[in-house]
Design a protein around this motif. Sequence first.
Motif, PDB file in Angstrom:
ATOM      1  N   LYS A 175     -14.184  28.208 -18.393  1.00  0.00           N
ATOM      2  CA  LYS A 175     -13.630  27.180 -17.570  1.00  0.00           C
ATOM      3  C   LYS A 175     -15.175  26.822 -16.853  1.00  0.00           C
ATOM      4  CE  LYS A 175      -9.206  28.338 -16.434  1.00  0.00           C
ATOM      5  NZ  LYS A 175      -8.293  28.912 -15.261  1.00  0.00           N
ATOM      6  N   LYS A 176     -15.043  25.546 -16.121  1.00  0.00           N
ATOM      7  CA  LYS A 176     -16.076  25.285 -15.229  1.00  0.00           C
ATOM      8  C   LYS A 176     -15.606  24.780 -13.929  1.00  0.00           C
ATOM      9  CE  LYS A 176     -20.315  22.034 -15.913  1.00  0.00           C
ATOM     10  NZ  LYS A 176     -20.972  21.008 -16.550  1.00  0.00           N
ATOM     11  N   TYR A 177     -16.696  25.293 -12.980  1.00  0.00           N
ATOM     12  CA  TYR A 177     -16.322  24.865 -11.741  1.00  0.00           C
ATOM     13  C   TYR A 177     -16.467  23.353 -11.246  1.00  0.00           C
ATOM     14  CZ  TYR A 177     -17.072  30.069 -10.394  1.00  0.00           C
ATOM     15  OH  TYR A 177     -16.510  31.435 -10.604  1.00  0.00           O
ATOM     16  N   THR A 178     -15.683  23.000 -10.345  1.00  0.00           N
ATOM     17  CA  THR A 178     -15.863  21.487  -9.886  1.00  0.00           C
ATOM     18  C   THR A 178     -17.031  21.941  -8.823  1.00  0.00           C
ATOM     19  OG1 THR A 178     -14.390  21.960  -8.387  1.00  0.00           O
ATOM     20  CG2 THR A 178     -13.873  20.991 -10.369  1.00  0.00           C
ATOM     21  N   LYS A 179     -17.529  20.717  -8.468  1.00  0.00           N
ATOM     22  CA  LYS A 179     -18.745  20.561  -7.345  1.00  0.00           C
ATOM     23  C   LYS A 179     -18.062  21.566  -5.891  1.00  0.00           C
ATOM     24  CE  LYS A 179     -22.207  18.020  -5.194  1.00  0.00           C
ATOM     25  NZ  LYS A 179     -22.520  16.681  -4.415  1.00  0.00           N
ATOM     26  N   GLN A 180     -16.941  21.143  -5.539  1.00  0.00           N
ATOM     27  CA  GLN A 180     -16.440  21.535  -4.357  1.00  0.00           C
ATOM     28  C   GLN A 180     -16.214  22.947  -4.487  1.00  0.00           C
ATOM     29  OE1 GLN A 180     -15.283  18.753  -5.715  1.00  0.00           O
ATOM     30  NE2 GLN A 180     -15.530  17.265  -4.075  1.00  0.00           N
TER      31      GLN A 180
END
Lengths: 70, 434
Positions: free
Chosen positions: B337-342
């Motif tokens: 998975k990839k983190y969102t900026k927030q």
Amino acid sequence: MYGAVIVTATGKSEVLIENYKGILEYTNEKIRLQTKGCQVEVAGSCLLIEYYTNDEMKITGSIHRIVYDP
Amino acid sequence: MFADKLKFLQGYVKVRLTGYAPERFLNLCSNRNILIWNLEYREEHYEFCISLPGFRQLKPILRKTKTRLLILERFGLPFWMHRYRKRKIFFFGILLCSVSLYVMSLFIWNIQVEGNLHRTDSAIIKFLEEHDIYHGILKSRLDCAALEELLRSEYDDVIWASAKIQGTRLIIEIQENLATNQERKADIDDAPSDLIAQKDGEIYSIFTRRGTPYVEKGTKVQAGDMLVEGKLPIYNDSGEIVNYQYCPADADILAVTEYSYDERFSMTFEDKVFTGNSKKSYQLGLFGKLLRLPFGKNAFQHCDKVTTELPLKLGESFYLPIVLYTEESKEYVLEKKKYTKQQAEALAEHKLAEFCKKLEQKGVQIIENSVMIVTEANVCTAAGTIRVIEPMGKRQATSQGELAPEAPTDGGTALEERTGLKTQQEEQSSNESD
């Protein structure tokens, strides 16, 4: 007197008879026993011989009369 | 009461007597000393109870009096045994169970140590095992008084020990001497020592109790610099140092220092996604050995395992040597998975907050926090410095070599004497210039 019958009555519901010789008659209303010299008759209702051995017998029930017949 | 028990053990029957001369039958019975009780007259027949041995003697009497007997009810142990003759295994099981319960209760299955502050439970239990006191020992082989003596003699700091057996548990209570521990600490403290800086910083405040301070508020120090020396100069009347008195330096020093913070993590990560499949497997611990039960084998590639231990015990203190382990495996799949900026910023802030919290737990006061959080395509970076006020001073043994002063001093100022701010070299140089 040696061998005479011993009758021990407790209230009117229990009789212990010692030195008896034999049972002559037994019904719910009357128990007649042979003893030395006389017969003992216990009359009442719902008579039950709780136990009896060679020389001792315990009678329970509602006792009305104890009669000695010569 | 006793007669009733005897009747039950012998066994008796309730019978109905019918026939030609029942009274003669009754008289013959009494003649032969056969006990008859509860004799009742019912219509045309008699009912009474007779013991089993008495019943077996009745045959000749019955023939003689031409009466007949009918058994109505049977009572007592012999009939009961006969009725349950096909359940021998059951009774054998009850017997076996009670015997094994008794045998188990002869051993110690649990050792509990109470009151120990410095020594761990396991250390004491290991020590006991070395002296042949272990889980599963026969209770009769255990001498509590000797065990108490052993504990007291082996451990110096145990001032009181008590061992008692409660059920199948051995409870050891000890009392440690806290005073000796403090004394030992004091011993270390008595040796002359200096306080030196353990890292770079600027002195925020200094309060000296013992020793000669080398720094004052605002002094910039580097790691290893002397802060307070455990050496007090003794001056004679003419102001010369005649000797030194050594002592452990003691001071409260606060310094402003910096912590650099650099935390970076990848924006992609592997997340556990539980599939919801779970399997339970069971294990049995018998006398300290582990047996895996044949069913419920684990077939997952990735799984979290939660093991629950359930020791079997009867009542409060009767621990049986059986432990049931339940192992639950929960399957999961790893997903990238990839983190969102927030999310990334929140995570970085969370990590920073954790770091600050750890610092504060050490007794550090944060005065400035200049950490920047930068999120890029693949990596999130949080970097910067945190300025803090923290206790300063690391203990180091004083070097005791230079007993006699090398150069005489001509009366240092009262302030210098009192605070001792100047080092010896500085004093010398000032003398020369004078």
